[in-house]
Structure formats: structure tokens, C-alpha cells
Design an enzyme around this catalytic site. Structure first.
Site, short mmCIF file in Angstrom:
data_model
loop_
_atom_site.label_atom_id
_atom_site.label_comp_id
_atom_site.label_asym_id
_atom_site.label_seq_id
_atom_site.Cartn_x
_atom_site.Cartn_y
_atom_site.Cartn_z
N LYS A 278 -1.83 16.19 -11.41
CA LYS A 278 -1.07 15.76 -12.58
C LYS A 278 -0.03 16.81 -12.99
O LYS A 278 1.08 16.46 -13.41
CB LYS A 278 -2.03 15.48 -13.75
CG LYS A 278 -2.88 14.23 -13.54
CD LYS A 278 -2.02 12.98 -13.33
CE LYS A 278 -2.85 11.72 -13.23
NZ LYS A 278 -2.02 10.50 -12.96
N TYR B 128 -7.57 16.86 -9.71
CA TYR B 128 -6.90 16.00 -10.69
C TYR B 128 -5.91 16.80 -11.54
O TYR B 128 -4.76 16.39 -11.74
CB TYR B 128 -7.95 15.33 -11.58
CG TYR B 128 -7.39 14.25 -12.48
CD1 TYR B 128 -6.88 13.08 -11.94
CD2 TYR B 128 -7.41 14.38 -13.86
CE1 TYR B 128 -6.38 12.06 -12.75
CE2 TYR B 128 -6.93 13.38 -14.70
CZ TYR B 128 -6.41 12.22 -14.13
OH TYR B 128 -5.92 11.23 -14.95
N THR C 194 -8.91 0.30 -20.07
CA THR C 194 -8.79 -0.35 -18.77
C THR C 194 -10.12 -0.98 -18.39
O THR C 194 -11.15 -0.78 -19.04
CB THR C 194 -8.41 0.68 -17.70
OG1 THR C 194 -9.47 1.65 -17.60
CG2 THR C 194 -7.11 1.38 -18.03
N ASP D 239 0.87 -1.17 0.00
CA ASP D 239 0.00 0.00 0.00
C ASP D 239 0.91 1.22 0.00
O ASP D 239 1.55 1.54 1.01
CB ASP D 239 -0.90 -0.01 1.24
CG ASP D 239 -1.90 1.14 1.24
OD1 ASP D 239 -1.71 2.12 0.50
OD2 ASP D 239 -2.89 1.05 2.02
#
Length: 270
Positions: free
Chosen positions: A169, A165, A200, A63
């Protein structure tokens, strides 16, 4: 290879395995363990598939939100192999809203987005990339070679990507540029990799919402990483953003169906 139980991470592991590489794959989802998403895939399953395509897959349950687990995983790779040629940082967070029942499409404006989504993307994404890279860098510097690939997105340059997001990024890309500055004198390259629309498991579940006509398989992204890793002059890319479709043209590799995504090419045949 971090975050490789499924999706892009699994595809990259397979792309490296095709070239006969030993690939240590990390992920939280283990065979017999509690599910981490409603999607199929385990870290052991990916390792087995890497071996099946010609490489050697080794599973490490990890993790990456836990720095100590990350450091132990990297130390194990260095101890077992004596070197570390390629690190691919793919693990990410903040996608839980795809399966936790959140009606994220109702979020209009960053002020309607839960604050913990920002935290998840920066902890399990940006921070995890940084910690894993910091753990791997001493081995690469000592051997005088290596490649660090951070899987990123063109959302870094889009104002409509959503604040958490887009900023995460962009931070990933900037981190690569700064890492490259420190690593270049030691012969180690660092790049940000932008896949295109990748088929995906999550994307295929929502296929009716996507135009998949020019999409790419996860393994195509893996072939992009494998091409970079095999380039003796990969340092020329360091600090840059590279796109899987552009690399397909540059290094002359295709997707599983013989196509080169990003060009709408007809199937390629030798």
C-alpha cells in the site's frame, strides 16, 4: 473500473453509475464461469446494476495479472468511447487466505507469512495498477484531461499492518505521487483513495469481529470517486492521499442511509 465483481470495486462502479456514467467494469468472475472466491458477484452482474441505477454498465472479463489482458481491456474502452475520463484501480491480490483455510491469525511476525502473499499483492495489486495506468495514460494525455484513482489504505502508514500489505500500500501511494508528477503538465490528476471500514461482502461475513457503527457502504466510496470526477479543479488533489469520509464532507454527499461516515453524524435529510 478494475476489480469490480464485488466489494469496493462494485460500489465505485455503482457510485459512478448513479451519475449517469458509462462504466466499463473488469473482473475475473463471470456468469457461468468457475468461481474465483466463495463470495457472490460477477462482472456481468455489476454491469447490470450500474445500468439499473442510471448509468451504462459494460462488463469486461479480465485477469489483471495478465498484462496483455489488461492492455486489451483498456484499448477496448478507448476504441468504443474515443476517450477515457476516469480510471479506478481497485484490483488486488493476496487476500486468498480469507477463504483458502489458512489460519492467518496464527501468523506472528513477517517470517511466518508465506512468501507468495507478497508476490500476490505486488503482482495483482501494485503491478496491475501500474500496467493499467500506463495503458490508460496515453489516451488521457492526448485529450488533456483525466483522473486516475488508486484504491489504497491507511495501512501504508501503519507499522502493524503486516509487512507485505503495508509495503504494497505504501508503494501504491508512492506510485501515485510519481505518476502525478508526470501527468500534471498534461492536465491529468492521480490520487490515492483511502476508504474507511467498508461493509463489503467479506467484512459482513465476519461482522462479529468489527465495529460497524461508523462504517461505510461500498457505494459511498463510489460517490467519493464520482465527486472527484465531477470537480473541474480536481487537479488540486493530484499526487495526494484523499479519504472517502473527508470527501463526503468536502463535497457534501452522504451514504445510502443519509449518514456521513467518519463523523458519526445523524442521518442527513434535505
Amino acid at each position: 473500473m478494475t476489480g469490480a465483481s464485488r466489494g469496493v470495486g462494485k460500489g465505485i462502479a455503482l457510485g459512478l453509475g448513479e451519475q449517469g456514467a458509462t462504466v466499463f467494469v473488469t473482473g475475473r468472475t463471470e456468469v457461468g464461469g468457475p468461481p474465483t472466491t466463495p463470495l457472490d458477484g460477477t462482472v456481468q452482474g455489476t454491469a447490470e446494476e450500474v445500468t439499473a441505477v442510471g448509468g451504462r454498465g459494460v462488463a469486461i472479463a479480465c485477469d489483471h495479472r495478465d498484462d496483455e489482458q489488461t492492455k486489451r481491456a483498456v484499448a477496448r474502452v478507448a476504441a468504443e468511447t474515443g476517450r477515457l475520463d476516469v480510471l479506478v484501480n481497485n484490483v488486488w491480490g493476496g487476500y486468498e487466505y480469507f477463504w483458502d483455510g489458512t489460519e492467518f491469525w496464527l501468523e506472528q511476525g513477517f517470517w511466518t507469512v508465506p512468501i507468495d502473499r507478497w508476490d500476490a499483492m505486488f503482482q495483482a495489486g501494485v503491478r496491475a495498477h501500474y500496467v493499467t495506468s500506463a495503458a490508460a495514460a496515453p489516451t488521457m494525455v492526448a485529450q488533456g484531461s483525466g483522473l486516475i484513482v488508486n484504491v489504497s489504505s491507511d495501512a501504508a502508514g501503519k507499522d502493524d499492518a503486516g509487512v507485505p500489505y503495508g509495503v504494497a500500500k505504501a508503494a501504491t501511494d508512492r506510485m501515485v505521487a510519481c505518476m502525478a508528477h508526470d501527468l500534471r503538465p498534461h492536465g491529468v490528476a492521480a490520487v490515492s483513495l483511502y476508504p474507511g471500514l467498508v461493509r463489503t461482502e467479506s467484512v459482513l461475513r465476519a461482522a462479529e469481529y468489527f465495529d460497524l457503527s461508523d462504517s461505510e457502504s461500498p457505494q459511498f466510496v463510489g460517490r467519493a470517486v464520482a465527486a472527484l470526477a465531477a470537480d473541474p479543479d480536481v487537479i488540486r488533489h493530484t499526487g495526494q492521499v484523499v479519504r472517502s469520509a473527508d470527501l463526503g464532507r468536502q463535497y457534501a454527499f452522504t451514504d445510502l442511509d443519509g449518514r456521513r461516515p467518519g463523523t458519526n453524524d445523524k442521518p442527513f435529510r434535505l
